[in-house]
Enzyme design. Sequence first.
Site, mmCIF file in Angstrom:
data_model
loop_
_atom_site.group_PDB
_atom_site.id
_atom_site.type_symbol
_atom_site.label_atom_id
_atom_site.label_comp_id
_atom_site.label_asym_id
_atom_site.label_seq_id
_atom_site.Cartn_x
_atom_site.Cartn_y
_atom_site.Cartn_z
ATOM 1 C CE1 TYR A 274 -52.103 8.425 14.045
ATOM 2 C CE2 TYR A 274 -50.362 9.968 13.488
ATOM 3 C CZ TYR A 274 -51.674 9.571 13.411
ATOM 4 O OH TYR A 274 -52.567 10.317 12.683
ATOM 5 C CB THR B 35 -50.265 10.734 9.611
ATOM 6 O OG1 THR B 35 -49.438 11.626 10.364
ATOM 7 C CG2 THR B 35 -49.649 9.347 9.745
HETATM 8 C C1 UD1 Z 1 -48.900 16.308 14.387
HETATM 9 C C2 UD1 Z 1 -49.572 14.969 14.229
HETATM 10 C C3 UD1 Z 1 -48.655 13.988 13.537
HETATM 11 C C4 UD1 Z 1 -48.208 14.559 12.204
HETATM 12 C C5 UD1 Z 1 -47.588 15.934 12.429
HETATM 13 C C6 UD1 Z 1 -47.278 16.539 11.092
HETATM 14 C C7 UD1 Z 1 -51.217 14.244 15.819
HETATM 15 C C8 UD1 Z 1 -51.459 13.693 17.174
HETATM 16 N N1 UD1 Z 1 -49.947 14.463 15.505
HETATM 17 O O1 UD1 Z 1 -47.814 16.158 15.285
HETATM 18 O O2 UD1 Z 1 -49.356 12.808 13.304
HETATM 19 O O3 UD1 Z 1 -47.245 13.723 11.668
HETATM 20 O O4 UD1 Z 1 -48.505 16.768 13.116
HETATM 21 O O5 UD1 Z 1 -46.454 17.641 11.243
HETATM 22 O O6 UD1 Z 1 -52.115 14.522 15.078
HETATM 23 N N2 UD1 Z 1 -45.592 22.134 20.809
HETATM 24 C C9 UD1 Z 1 -45.250 22.963 21.865
HETATM 25 N N3 UD1 Z 1 -46.074 22.973 22.954
HETATM 26 C C10 UD1 Z 1 -47.214 22.211 23.037
HETATM 27 C C11 UD1 Z 1 -47.549 21.377 21.944
HETATM 28 C C12 UD1 Z 1 -46.712 21.363 20.849
HETATM 29 O O7 UD1 Z 1 -44.239 23.655 21.846
HETATM 30 O O8 UD1 Z 1 -47.908 22.273 24.070
HETATM 31 C C13 UD1 Z 1 -44.743 22.147 19.606
HETATM 32 C C14 UD1 Z 1 -44.143 20.823 19.222
HETATM 33 O O9 UD1 Z 1 -42.905 20.620 19.864
HETATM 34 C C15 UD1 Z 1 -44.017 20.980 17.691
HETATM 35 C C16 UD1 Z 1 -45.234 21.849 17.330
HETATM 36 O O10 UD1 Z 1 -45.588 22.524 18.539
HETATM 37 O O11 UD1 Z 1 -42.860 21.713 17.371
HETATM 38 C C17 UD1 Z 1 -46.411 21.037 16.829
HETATM 39 O O12 UD1 Z 1 -46.682 19.982 17.749
HETATM 40 P P1 UD1 Z 1 -48.088 19.191 17.755
HETATM 41 O O13 UD1 Z 1 -49.202 20.162 17.625
HETATM 42 O O14 UD1 Z 1 -48.079 18.294 18.960
HETATM 43 O O15 UD1 Z 1 -48.073 18.350 16.407
HETATM 44 P P2 UD1 Z 1 -46.949 17.354 15.830
HETATM 45 O O16 UD1 Z 1 -46.117 16.816 16.902
HETATM 46 O O17 UD1 Z 1 -46.266 18.089 14.715
#
Ligand code: UD1
Length: 329
Positions: free
Chosen positions: A143, A119
């Site tokens: 993780y 990852t």
């Molecule tokens: C995911 C991976 C992580 C990896 C990373 C690489 C999983 C569980 N996590 O995490 O292992 O290292 O990608 O970049 O597979 N966000 C919102 N609203 C939401 C959800 C997310 O604003 O409801 C934002 C987050 O703050 C972030 C972005 O969207 O800026 C992506 O978040 P998310 O999809 O949760 O993935 P990562 O945290 O990047």
Amino acid sequence: MSKKSVLVTGGAGYIGSHVVRQLGEAGERVVTLDNLSTGFADAVLYGDLIEGNTGDQERVNQILNDYNVDTVLHFAAHTIVPESVSNPLKYYGNNTCNSRSLLECCQNHGVKNFIFSSTAAVYGMPKDGLAKEDTPLAPINAYGTSKLMTEWMLRDLSAASELNYVALRYFNVAGSDPESRIGQSTPNATLLIKVACEAAVGKREQIYIFGTDYATPDGTGIRDYIHVEDLADAHLKALDYLRKGGESTIVNCGYSHGYSVREVLEMVEQVNGKPLKIIEQDRRPGDPPSLVANTDKIRKLFNWTPRYDDLEAITRSSLNWEKKLLERG
Ligand code: UD1
């Protein structure tokens, strides 16, 4: 069984099931080992599915023998970052200890090739938001650390034995099978595109933006989103590379460019033809402002060319899958 087989742990899960499908389509003999804790039996479209744990050495030894396994693709893992912070031993147990147990079986059976789901979380928060394979590793949650420890075991075992490995460091995976036969079904999803598509089909009232004051062009977090079909293809390319005698290696899997949270949500609205109810919130602890892969290595070494490097295509396929899930009830 004389023909060699490929063992896929976690082959009933989101990414594993896409790889099993592509392996099956390519004519590989595949066997899946999955405890179905988060995976689904009907997501395994090719080969046998054996229900069991990766840490069950008796079961694994039997599969390696019965199926004449020469290659293992290891997906089985817990993957929820916040949960890894509140319950780290669960992650070290399943992701690290069970990987060690699996590797011991592989060593004893002379398994030649090992492909590991790692990852981008191993990088933590790189200074400029860009991660190359030799960027210093500094995971900020259990993780990421649990996966990095497995990378280290692979490094040491491959130096001491005949086993060769490829570790694939996934960035933000999204999308689904083009025919919507399989996709991401994980309940209580936290990943942006999945959550946004759930909101788009009415499974959620609203979607939250975690942080609008980052030092990025629109203030929201930037990530490198990769289509699961391209990611699955990277595994087949890794297999081909190892079979041709390639040395053990580690590669990033992404597209080398990112999208902000706002850009992703706008695309979901555009593809769905309806506005989302968006609520701006504070930053989520532990989120880097930007995380984008340098992917020169995988493109060159595996001759990997993405086919779905297009946010609209990724969003459309995620949304189609979400609609399908809704129909199924
Ligand atoms: C995911 C991976 C992580 C990896 C990373 C690489 C999983 C569980 N996590 O995490 O292992 O290292 O990608 O970049 O597979 N966000 C919102 N609203 C939401 C959800 C997310 O604003 O409801 C934002 C987050 O703050 C972030 C972005 O969207 O800026 C992506 O978040 P998310 O999809 O949760 O993935 P990562 O945290 O990047």
